[in-house]
Design an enzyme around this catalytic site. Structure first.
Site, PDB file in Angstrom:
ATOM      1  N   ASP A   1     -12.359   8.288   2.800  1.00 45.58           N
ATOM      2  CA  ASP A   1     -11.765   7.723   1.799  1.00 45.58           C
ATOM      3  C   ASP A   1     -12.738   6.436   1.464  1.00 45.58           C
ATOM      4  O   ASP A   1     -12.094   5.459   1.041  1.00 45.58           O
ATOM      5  CB  ASP A   1     -10.450   7.273   1.796  1.00 45.58           C
ATOM      6  CG  ASP A   1      -9.887   7.310   0.342  1.00 45.58           C
ATOM      7  OD1 ASP A   1     -10.308   7.704  -0.712  1.00 45.58           O
ATOM      8  OD2 ASP A   1      -8.698   6.651   0.571  1.00 45.58           O
TER       9      ASP A   1
ATOM     10  N   VAL B   1       2.053  -5.498   2.938  1.00 47.01           N
ATOM     11  CA  VAL B   1       1.376  -6.332   3.672  1.00 47.01           C
ATOM     12  C   VAL B   1       1.299  -7.769   3.464  1.00 47.01           C
ATOM     13  O   VAL B   1       1.472  -8.171   2.271  1.00 47.01           O
ATOM     14  CB  VAL B   1      -0.352  -6.137   3.402  1.00 47.01           C
ATOM     15  CG1 VAL B   1      -1.390  -6.792   4.524  1.00 47.01           C
ATOM     16  CG2 VAL B   1      -0.423  -4.640   3.504  1.00 47.01           C
TER      17      VAL B   1
ATOM     18  N   GLY C   1       3.470   0.640   3.051  1.00 45.83           N
ATOM     19  CA  GLY C   1       4.001  -0.495   3.723  1.00 45.83           C
ATOM     20  C   GLY C   1       3.633  -1.826   2.950  1.00 45.83           C
ATOM     21  O   GLY C   1       2.837  -1.678   1.790  1.00 45.83           O
TER      22      GLY C   1
ATOM     23  N   GLY D   1       0.723  -1.226   0.150  1.00 47.64           N
ATOM     24  CA  GLY D   1       0.005   0.063  -0.129  1.00 47.64           C
ATOM     25  C   GLY D   1       0.727   1.308  -0.084  1.00 47.64           C
ATOM     26  O   GLY D   1       2.019   1.243  -0.235  1.00 47.64           O
TER      27      GLY D   1
END
Lengths: 732, 367
Positions: free
Chosen positions: A126, A20, A18, A15
């Site tokens: 968002d 995942v 980072g 993302g």
């Protein structure tokens, strides 16, 4: 350590800040998602990340992705979340628009989640298909709280311009204050997104969409294929007046929602999306978690600071480059055929982290708005990009301290390469000073230095690699004079041929500094396997050549450079033009100052660099720095006097701005700068102080031989001075 | 109005019941997104909460409440602290002023919320909002364990020139920041930062009085912390504090110390880039000080060649950071201009004429 509680499995995706991974909680056997955030990769305040975590950790709802834990391991922050194996809603509509019965279910679950968030004073800001996750059994959860807001007071409003353009509510764009209703608008857009496969106006540039949303009539779902209920639901959400938009609670009673079925039905959809992904997209390759190995940078004892005994400075030995002999993992790490494409790509990335500066080239792309609907955050719209940049660059460094000890200065954007070369020149700080003031020799001096550093820079693209040679260049001679041989020997990998002659040393150097890193970079940036293989053969061959015949290597490169410079078109494309001008007309240096920052910044005198560059900073990033305070206080240098302060800003900012996109992006994020900017408003103008006062102030007095301190010291202390004046009658 | 059962000895059912009541109180105090809270009811409720001494009860037991009730409790206390009766002119909101005057132990108890993971976030949230008021900061700074178990009354008991014992609640923050889990540590640091930077004159005076103790703890616990986050954030905060005009006296004393310089120079050699970077922004202050102490000059000169070798390559990848590069270039030059040997240094005693400004500054602080 908490990290030991988790058994790391494959990568799920990466993302905004980072990577995942899927993991197993060893204590419970439960599958979890673990997000790794490299804290070293960002200048950003850890506070921002912490705020997201604290927001997440205060959410406890079946409709919101569940936060489990977070901890720091080394320089990485691990965030443990519940694992949702069904993918996002965006994945679900990849095969095509979604049937209404599914939309109704998802909308109902989302409204439950929003109702929870809103009742606890949170705005998600968002909401979009990509941020809605599903479990394999069809449960729907709101995810990604990267830009969510926690209101301390339920009635308060927000102003921050945040979200993803296509999904943003008009009142958010207009920055007139908004509340929970902004999420309802985004929900309406998301409903349209799922029904149509894309959000409305998805063919418009995102920046233009920002103008259209407040200006035009709200989008409507049209066409006979959609039910009246869905159309009505969308129309209710997409009311431009936020006060007339229903709350999440109210929408749960809408007929479209009430007829929705059970979440288990969504399992079909998840299955369908998975089949689609497996069928059409090329086999998704699995990347597994790998513990990042950090170089343990054991400093040479000799490099440690000395505080106890006084050694005569002469006893300090020549810099030892022992650490640099560590050969960076390179060709042997080129993935073999049995590795999958993405695995290979990862391996290559890993490599590039150690050597190749990827960051700079990707920067411009990151900054330009693309159709890719990436989330905007203000002020994070910058921080996002900045993060990418800095993560690419500083991660590289964090694992490659040995290389960093070389002059690994790179040209960021071509804006001020020479200035950096100056500061990057490690060996001869005094030499630079000696040359100062002697126009012609300065330039030549720097030309050598800079081309030398271009080697060091190991700018990996072929284009910049060839910058090392300009036609009238004598780079290589200069080089041998500048660098003592032992250093290169240390730096070289053990090789059958001992580099003895000047040419062979230079050949080795060329390989180590330019060719090898360039090849690595090329490898890292090449996605196609065939191309990569070809590249790796070249790399191998060249490494062989380097082992056997460094002299020939040098001649080969020289020949290439000569031919490039002989061809006007190639020379124009590959050779650095501003540098050329500076080289050809060293005596014109003064006149070029006003037009080319590059040449201005060649000047080694830092005070001059500061004073010429600060106006452009003022104008280009609207971020006045402490340096600008130098302007009134530092005596202008003779060769600069033709520069009127009023003339500088526009010209310099013109020359700098287009070439250094990174500056605008990065600097406002500099926390120190932010702070400076605030305090700058109150900064006193040093010349406003009366002479008597100035004498009493720190910075006003200088010891003999310490005058140089005055420039920056005055700037640094200027602000303090004001405080002193205010509070201490003593000083007056 | 408030049908509170003390949160002691709860069964699961009691807990549920209690959570419901708390939620009810919350809604009454702040309303809902749809419904405005009734001002008269709010007034009555706040008065009742204060009169019945519910706040200490809530704070002391917040960690035992269920998840949502903890957040509701946070909202309740924050709303009480925010409450102003109409026409009130005092600087602090009425209820909060009441608390500071009569029950300052509530503020201390909120700080101690950092001792538990469950209470850290709600208590931290209340504190951070309440720290808007310097009186709250003063309660925390000047807290001392008193023999009678009472809490210091900041309006009557405080002598700003008396050094702190180091056992007050303020000094516990160092440990909470260093030793807690990431969530708690980060929250505690946030409050600590707010405490230091929100009411600068107050804090500057406090640090001035407790200079040695403060920097001993700051250096040993925070800057030398094993935790990357603590280390990085505390060096950064140090840089911010030192460069603030209002902390001028603190800065002059800080940059006089050779030990501080040593510690910061070691940070430049840390193997983590952001630690180096934050260290740089403190190091430059030492170098920019025109009136360096003998000790600082000595250390800089002893390491002159090493610094000149080290600095040009220091964080050389920050090519986009023009400010950093400018400052680095300046630093190289400044250090290059230092004398080559310490032989020519004026011993400390004869130095007084050289640095009037800073000397006076220190004299002021030390007198």
């Amino acid at each position: 350590m908490s990290a030991d509680n988790y058994h790391m499995l494959e990568e799920l995706g990466s993302g905004s800040f980072g990577v995942v991974y899927r993991a197993l909680d060893k204590r419970t056997g439960q599958a979890v998602a673990v997000k790794h955030i490299d804290l070293e990769g960002s200048d950003d305040d850890i506070r921002e990340i912490q705020q997201e975590i604290s927001l997440l950790s205060t959410c406890h709802s079946a409709y919101v992705t569940n936060y489990l834990d977070s901890f720091v391991r080394g320089v990485k922050l691990w965030i443990v979340m519940e694992y949702l194996g069904g993918g996002s809603c965006l994945d679900l509509i990849k095969p095509g628009p979604m049937e209404e019965k599914y939309i109704a279910i998802i909308m109902r679950e989302l409204l439950q989640g929003l109702d929870y968030l809103h009742s606890t004073g949170k705005i998600h800001r968002d909401i979009k298909a990509a941020n809605i996750l599903l479990s394999e059994d069809g449960r729907v959860k709101i995810a990604d709280f990267g830009v969510a807001a926690q209101l301390t007071n339920i009635k308060s409003q927000r102003l921050t311009f945040v979200g993803t353009p296509f999904w943003m509510a008009p009142e958010v764009i207009q920055e007139a204050g908004y509340d929970f209703h902004a999420d309802i608008w985004s929900l309406g857009i998301t409903a349209m997104e799922m029904a149509m496969g894309e959000p409305p106006r998805s063919d418009v540039h995102p920046m233009k969409v920002l103008f259209l949303i407040p200006k035009e009539k709200p989008p409507r779902l049209e066409g006979s294929q959609y039910s009246k209920e869905l159309k009505d639901f969308v129309a209710l959400c997409l009311n431009k007046d936020p006060d007339r938009r229903p709350s999440a609670k109210a929408l749960l009673k809408h007929s479209f929602i009430r007829r929705a079925g059970k979440t288990e039905q969504l399992q079909e959809l998840v299955q369908k999306a998975k089949a689609f992904e497996n069928g059409s997209v090329r086999e998704r390759d699995v990347r597994y978690y790998e513990e990042t190995l950090r170089d343990v940078t054991l400093e040479d004892a000799d490099d440690d600071w000395v505080f106890s005994t006084i050694r005569p400075s002469a006893s300090i030995r020549q810099p030892s480059y022992a650490r640099s002999t560590i050969k960076r993992p390179k060709l042997d790490r080129i993935p073999s055929e049995d590795e999958t494409d993405r695995g290979a790509a990862l391996a290559m990335q890993g490599m590039s982290l150690k050597s190749a500066p990827l960051g700079d080239f990707s920067t411009p792309g990151d900054c330009t708005p693309t159709k890719e609907p990436s989330t905007i955050r203000t002020p994070k719209v910058r921080s996002n990009d900045a993060r990418k940049i800095s993560s690419a660059t500083s991660r590289k460094i964090s694992v490659s301290s040995p290389t960093a000890r070389r002059t690994s200065v790179r040209q960021a954007s071509g804006a001020t390469p020479t200035a950096r070369r100056v500061s990057g020149q490690p060996k001869q700080p005094l030499g630079l000073d000696m040359s100062f003031g002697n126009g012609a020799s300065t330039v030549r001096m720097f030309k050598r230095v800079s081309s030398d550093d271009n080697h060091d820079n190991s700018k990996p693209s072929s284009a910049s690699q060839f910058q090392i040679g300009s036609p009238q260049d004598s780079v290589f001679d200069a080089d041998a004079e500048n660098r003592p041989p032992p250093q290169q020997q240390h730096r070289l990998p053990p090789a059958p041929v001992v580099a003895a002659t000047k040419e062979s040393i230079l050949g080795r150097r060329t390989y180590a500094k330019c060719i090898e890193p360039a090849l690595q970079e090329a490898q890292a940036t090449t996605a196609d396997r065939t191309n990569r293989e070809a590249l790796s053969r070249v790399a191998e061959a060249w490494s062989r050549l380097d082992e056997l015949d460094p002299e020939g290597e040098l001649l080969l490169l020289k020949g290439m450079l000569e031919r490039i410079s002989a061809d006007p078109k190639l020379a124009a494309a590959l050779l650095p033009q501003p540098d050329l001008r500076a080289h050809q007309s060293p005596t014109k240096k003064a006149s070029m100052i006003s037009t080319s920052t590059t040449s201005t910044l060649v000047n080694p005198d830092s005070a001059e660099i500061l004073s010429t560059s600060s106006p452009s900073k003022l104008s280009s990033s609207s971020a006045p720095r402490r340096n600008s305070e130098l302007l009134p206080s530092s005596p202008p240098k003779p060769q600069q006097q033709h520069l009127t302060p009023t003339k500088q800003p526009s010209q310099i900012s013109h020359t700098r701005d287009p070439s250094s996109p990174g500056k605008l992006v990065l600097n406002p994020q500099n926390p120190h700068l932010k702070k400076l900017r605030c305090s700058q408003q109150f900064a006193p103008q040093p010349e406003q102080l009366s002479p008597e006062r100035e004498r009493g102030l720190p910075g006003g007095k200088q010891e003999p031989g310490m005058e140089h301190v005055g420039f920056v010291a005055e700037a640094l202390y200027g602000r303090w001075a004001e405080g002193l004046r205010g509070r201490w009658g003593v000083m007056g | 109005m408030s049908k509170f059962v003390g949160p002691d000895g709860q069964t699961a059912k009691n807990e549920e019941e209690l959570a419901k009541h708390i939620s009810l109180v919350k809604v009454t105090l702040q309303g809902t997104p749809e419904v405005e809270a009734d001002q008269q009811t709010v007034f009555a409720l706040v008065s009742a909460i204060l009169a019945e001494g519910l706040l200490p009860l809530l704070v002391d037991h917040i960690h035992r409440l269920p998840f949502e009730a903890r957040k509701d409790t946070q909202t309740i206390i924050s709303n009480v602290f925010r409450f102003r009766s109409p026409g009130s002119t005092s600087s602090e909101p009425d209820a909060l002023r009441e608390v500071i005057r009569k029950q300052p132990e509530i503020i201390i108890a909120l700080c101690k919320g950092y001792e538990r993971r469950e209470s850290a976030s709600p208590c931290g949230g209340i504190l951070k909002e309440a720290l808007k008021w310097d009186a709250v900061a003063a309660v925390i700074l000047y807290d001392e364990p008193l023999p009678d178990g009472k809490t210091v009354d900041i309006y009557n008991d405080v002598d700003t020139s008396a050094p702190a014992s180091g056992r007050g609640v303020f000094w516990s923050f160092f440990g909470w920041i260093d030793k807690s889990s990431f969530e708690v540590s980060a929250d505690a640091f946030d409050t600590f930062r707010l405490l230091l930077t929100k009411h600068k004159p107050l804090v500057a005076q406090y640090i001035g009085t407790n200079f040695d103790l403060f920097f001993e703890r700051y250096n040993d616990v925070l800057i030398r912390s094993e935790s990357y986050v603590t280390k990085r954030q505390s060096i950064k905060l140090l840089g911010e504090v030192l460069l603030d005009r209002q902390f001028y006296e603190v800065m002059t004393r800080y940059v006089d110390s050779g030990d501080n310089l040593k510690l910061i120079m070691w940070q430049l050699k840390d193997d983590r880039r952001m630690v180096q970077y934050e260290g740089f922004h403190v190091f430059k202050i030492f170098a920019a000080n025109p009136n360096k102490s003998y000790e600082v000059q000595k250390f800089l000169i002893m390491n002159k060649q090493r610094l000149l070798k080290f600095l040009p390559n220091f964080l050389a990848d920050r090519t986009d950071d023009d400010q950093f590069n400018d400052e680095k270039a300046w630093l190289v030059k400044a250090i290059g201009n230092l004398p080559d040997s310490t032989a020519a240094l004026t011993p400390p005693s004869q130095q007084s004429s050289a640095g009037m400004g800073a000397q006076q500054a220190q004299a002021q602080v030390r007198s």
